[in-house]
Scaffold this active site. Structure first.
Site, PDB file in Angstrom:
ATOM      1  N   GLY A   9      10.122 -28.655  -5.919  1.00 19.36           N
ATOM      2  CA  GLY A   9      11.326 -29.677  -7.384  1.00 19.36           C
ATOM      3  C   GLY A   9      12.734 -29.386  -7.360  1.00 19.36           C
TER       4      GLY A   9
ATOM      5  N   GLY B  54      13.770 -26.733 -13.097  1.00 22.29           N
ATOM      6  CA  GLY B  54      12.981 -26.274 -14.056  1.00 22.29           C
ATOM      7  C   GLY B  54      12.168 -25.276 -13.241  1.00 22.29           C
ATOM      8  CE  LYS B  55      13.174 -25.219  -6.931  1.00 23.65           C
ATOM      9  NZ  LYS B  55      14.532 -26.401  -7.232  1.00 23.65           N
TER      10      LYS B  55
ATOM     11  CG  ASP C 271      19.935 -20.169  -5.867  1.00 19.78           C
ATOM     12  OD1 ASP C 271      20.530 -20.717  -4.537  1.00 19.78           O
ATOM     13  OD2 ASP C 271      20.067 -20.513  -7.355  1.00 19.78           O
TER      14      ASP C 271
ATOM     15  NE  ARG D  77      18.595 -21.631   1.132  1.00 19.33           N
ATOM     16  CZ  ARG D  77      18.422 -22.174   1.534  1.00 19.33           C
ATOM     17  NH1 ARG D  77      19.319 -21.674   2.530  1.00 19.33           N
ATOM     18  NH2 ARG D  77      17.889 -23.481   2.910  1.00 19.33           N
TER      19      ARG D  77
ATOM     20  CG  ASN E 135      14.642 -20.975   2.503  1.00 22.54           C
ATOM     21  OD1 ASN E 135      14.601 -20.146   2.413  1.00 22.54           O
ATOM     22  ND2 ASN E 135      15.214 -21.630   1.820  1.00 22.54           N
TER      23      ASN E 135
ATOM     24  CB  SER F 120      10.113 -26.374  -0.782  1.00 25.02           C
ATOM     25  OG  SER F 120       9.109 -26.377  -2.034  1.00 25.02           O
TER      26      SER F 120
ATOM     27  N   GLY G  62      24.789 -33.134   1.982  1.00 25.85           N
ATOM     28  CA  GLY G  62      23.137 -32.889   2.512  1.00 25.85           C
ATOM     29  C   GLY G  62      23.132 -31.869   1.543  1.00 25.85           C
TER      30      GLY G  62
HETATM   31  N1  LIG Z   1      22.815 -28.828   0.031  1.00 26.27           N
HETATM   32  C1  LIG Z   1      21.972 -28.221  -1.204  1.00 26.27           C
HETATM   33  N2  LIG Z   1      21.102 -28.499  -1.121  1.00 26.27           N
HETATM   34  C2  LIG Z   1      19.801 -28.271  -2.195  1.00 26.27           C
HETATM   35  N3  LIG Z   1      20.570 -26.924  -3.031  1.00 26.27           N
HETATM   36  C3  LIG Z   1      21.765 -26.041  -2.770  1.00 26.27           C
HETATM   37  C4  LIG Z   1      22.257 -26.792  -1.744  1.00 26.27           C
HETATM   38  N4  LIG Z   1      23.670 -26.095  -1.628  1.00 26.27           N
HETATM   39  C5  LIG Z   1      23.186 -25.510  -2.825  1.00 26.27           C
HETATM   40  N5  LIG Z   1      21.616 -25.002  -3.122  1.00 26.27           N
HETATM   41  C6  LIG Z   1      21.383 -24.323  -4.569  1.00 26.27           C
HETATM   42  O1  LIG Z   1      20.712 -23.812  -2.989  1.00 26.27           O
HETATM   43  C7  LIG Z   1      18.917 -23.377  -4.330  1.00 26.27           C
HETATM   44  C8  LIG Z   1      18.192 -24.089  -3.298  1.00 26.27           C
HETATM   45  O2  LIG Z   1      17.470 -23.411  -2.316  1.00 26.27           O
HETATM   46  P1  LIG Z   1      16.155 -22.774  -1.823  1.00 26.27           P
HETATM   47  O3  LIG Z   1      16.589 -21.991  -0.684  1.00 26.27           O
HETATM   48  O4  LIG Z   1      15.002 -23.339  -2.878  1.00 26.27           O
HETATM   49  O5  LIG Z   1      16.155 -24.572  -0.715  1.00 26.27           O
HETATM   50  S1  LIG Z   1      15.252 -24.913   0.236  1.00 26.27           S
HETATM   51  O6  LIG Z   1      14.184 -24.580   0.077  1.00 26.27           O
HETATM   52  O7  LIG Z   1      15.187 -24.622   1.389  1.00 26.27           O
HETATM   53  O8  LIG Z   1      15.905 -26.931   0.624  1.00 26.27           O
HETATM   54  C9  LIG Z   1      19.457 -24.535  -5.479  1.00 26.27           C
HETATM   55  O9  LIG Z   1      18.757 -23.784  -6.118  1.00 26.27           O
HETATM   56  P2  LIG Z   1      18.168 -24.716  -7.637  1.00 26.27           P
HETATM   57  O10 LIG Z   1      19.065 -24.687  -8.294  1.00 26.27           O
HETATM   58  O11 LIG Z   1      17.727 -23.080  -8.081  1.00 26.27           O
HETATM   59  O12 LIG Z   1      17.147 -25.400  -6.781  1.00 26.27           O
HETATM   60  C10 LIG Z   1      21.096 -24.544  -5.492  1.00 26.27           C
HETATM   61  O13 LIG Z   1      21.099 -24.307  -6.219  1.00 26.27           O
HETATM   62  N1  LIG Z   2      11.301 -27.598 -19.505  1.00 25.78           N
HETATM   63  C1  LIG Z   2      13.204 -27.364 -19.557  1.00 25.78           C
HETATM   64  N2  LIG Z   2      13.133 -28.017 -20.460  1.00 25.78           N
HETATM   65  C2  LIG Z   2      14.880 -28.343 -20.916  1.00 25.78           C
HETATM   66  N3  LIG Z   2      15.745 -27.870 -20.325  1.00 25.78           N
HETATM   67  C3  LIG Z   2      14.909 -26.819 -19.268  1.00 25.78           C
HETATM   68  C4  LIG Z   2      13.861 -26.809 -18.742  1.00 25.78           C
HETATM   69  N4  LIG Z   2      13.066 -26.185 -17.704  1.00 25.78           N
HETATM   70  C5  LIG Z   2      14.873 -24.888 -17.022  1.00 25.78           C
HETATM   71  N5  LIG Z   2      15.556 -26.011 -18.421  1.00 25.78           N
HETATM   72  C6  LIG Z   2      17.222 -25.931 -17.885  1.00 25.78           C
HETATM   73  O1  LIG Z   2      17.469 -26.148 -16.966  1.00 25.78           O
HETATM   74  C7  LIG Z   2      18.527 -26.003 -16.225  1.00 25.78           C
HETATM   75  C8  LIG Z   2      17.893 -25.884 -14.824  1.00 25.78           C
HETATM   76  O2  LIG Z   2      16.832 -24.547 -14.716  1.00 25.78           O
HETATM   77  P1  LIG Z   2      16.078 -23.837 -13.968  1.00 25.78           P
HETATM   78  O3  LIG Z   2      15.405 -22.991 -13.826  1.00 25.78           O
HETATM   79  O4  LIG Z   2      17.065 -22.808 -13.345  1.00 25.78           O
HETATM   80  O5  LIG Z   2      15.822 -24.804 -12.694  1.00 25.78           O
HETATM   81  P2  LIG Z   2      15.910 -24.346 -10.887  1.00 25.78           P
HETATM   82  O6  LIG Z   2      14.863 -23.622 -10.741  1.00 25.78           O
HETATM   83  O7  LIG Z   2      14.686 -25.904 -10.453  1.00 25.78           O
HETATM   84  O8  LIG Z   2      17.240 -24.840 -10.085  1.00 25.78           O
HETATM   85  C9  LIG Z   2      19.097 -24.673 -16.911  1.00 25.78           C
HETATM   86  O9  LIG Z   2      20.440 -24.368 -17.645  1.00 25.78           O
HETATM   87  C10 LIG Z   2      17.443 -24.256 -17.356  1.00 25.78           C
HETATM   88  O10 LIG Z   2      17.782 -23.877 -18.866  1.00 25.78           O
END
Ligand SMILES: Nc1ncnc2c1ncn2[C@@H]1O[C@H](COP(=O)(O)OS(=O)(=O)O)[C@@H](OP(=O)(O)O)[C@H]1O
Ligand SMILES: Nc1ncnc2c1ncn2[C@@H]1O[C@H](COP(=O)(O)OP(=O)(O)O)[C@@H](O)[C@H]1O
Length: 236
Positions: free
Chosen positions: A66, A71-72, A96, A99, A116, A140, A189
């Site tokens: 996602g 919320g992953k 995260d 990495r 990755n 992903s 990007g």
């Molecule tokens: N350009 C760009 N695009 C998307 N995300 C970015 C980018 N740069 C940094 N980040 C941070 O890196 C987290 C995603 O890493 P992933 O390894 O899950 O990404 S991927 O599957 O390779 O696309 C992602 O964390 P999550 O918010 O937990 O998804 C971001 O915080």
């Molecule tokens: N089910 C939910 N309802 C409301 N807020 C949420 C929920 N799941 C996560 N959040 C909030 O959304 C933000 C992103 O959650 P996070 O788990 O870090 O997402 P991701 O790993 O996809 O980036 C955080 O501030 C978290 O507290």
């Protein structure tokens, strides 16, 4: 205690069998895999099924995909906690976090995202083989890479979970301020802004949240627990 002894007996039978089978040198079955030449797979008598018996669960991969902010990590953590409370062993591979170490050499350009996902897919496969319930949570973004990870595992053992949360909800949350930076053109990007995200069409579980008012991560994790129970993963 009794059960441990039974398990030891089971394994001893395999040790003897394998030792007999390995008498003498065997240079056959050398393979080339990618750039690795002259390699050979080594079997061990303690197998996945033995580890599963010890753990009283079945190894599998729960792959949570996602957008950033969907919320992953929260749902992965809630699931891991619920499994722990039930005495089940899980391990989270968070994009995260990975990495920070194994994948620190990779950027966010398309080919690095592919690598990755491939590496995390391979590590997740090892965890599943160890008997763990491995929870991988990465953006992903590409269908093809997720399908390749699915293909690494026996049928049924790759459970794809789609965090179906619209971009506007993720962007409203923006806990790290990354969407703001991306909109300002300070991150190039960024997934969902100027980089693609391909939604799954064949996910085993879809966790939908259309508005800011979503189910809690614990309620969402509860759905995954029900799925695992129904499919028999929480017993050996
Ligand atoms: N350009 C760009 N695009 C998307 N995300 C970015 C980018 N740069 C940094 N980040 C941070 O890196 C987290 C995603 O890493 P992933 O390894 O899950 O990404 S991927 O599957 O390779 O696309 C992602 O964390 P999550 O918010 O937990 O998804 C971001 O915080
Ligand atoms: N089910 C939910 N309802 C409301 N807020 C949420 C929920 N799941 C996560 N959040 C909030 O959304 C933000 C992103 O959650 P996070 O788990 O870090 O997402 P991701 O790993 O996809 O980036 C955080 O501030 C978290 O507290």
């Amino acid at each position: 205690m009794e059960e441990t002894q039974t398990l030891k007996v089971d394994v001893q039978g395999k040790v003897d069998k394998l030792a007999n089978g390995h008498a003498g040198k065997n240079h056959s079955h050398l393979s080339t895999i990618g750039n690795s030449t002259n390699i050979k797979w080594h079997e061990c008598p303690v197998e996945k099924t033995d580890r599963q018996k010890l753990l009283q669960q079945k190894g599998c991969v729960i792959w949570i995909t996602g957008l950033s902010g969907s919320g992953k990590s929260s749902v992965a953590c809630a699931l891991s906690q619920m499994l722990y409370q039930r005495g089940k062993l899980s391990y989270i591979l968070d994009g995260d976090n990975v990495r920070h170490g194994l994948n620190r050499d990779l950027s966010f350009k398309a080919e690095d995202r592919v690598e990755n996902i491939r590496r995390v897919g391979e590590v997740a496969k090892l965890f599943a083989d160890a008997g763990f319930i491995c929870i991988a949570c990465l953006i992903s973004p590409y269908k093809r890479d997720r399908a390749a990870c699915r293909a690494m595992l026996p049928s049924g053992d790759f459970i794809e979970v789609f965090m179906d949360v619209p971009l506007r909800v993720c962007e409203d949350r923006d806990p790290k301020g990354l969407y703001k930076l991306a909109r300002a053109g300070k991150i190039k990007g960024f997934t969902g802004i100027d980089d693609p995200y391909e939604s799954p069409l064949d996910a085993e579980i879809v966790l939908k949240c259309n508005t800011g008012d979503c189910s809690t991560p614990t309620d969402m994790a509860g759905k995954m627990i029900s799925y695992l129970e129904e499919k028999g993963y929480l017993q050996a």
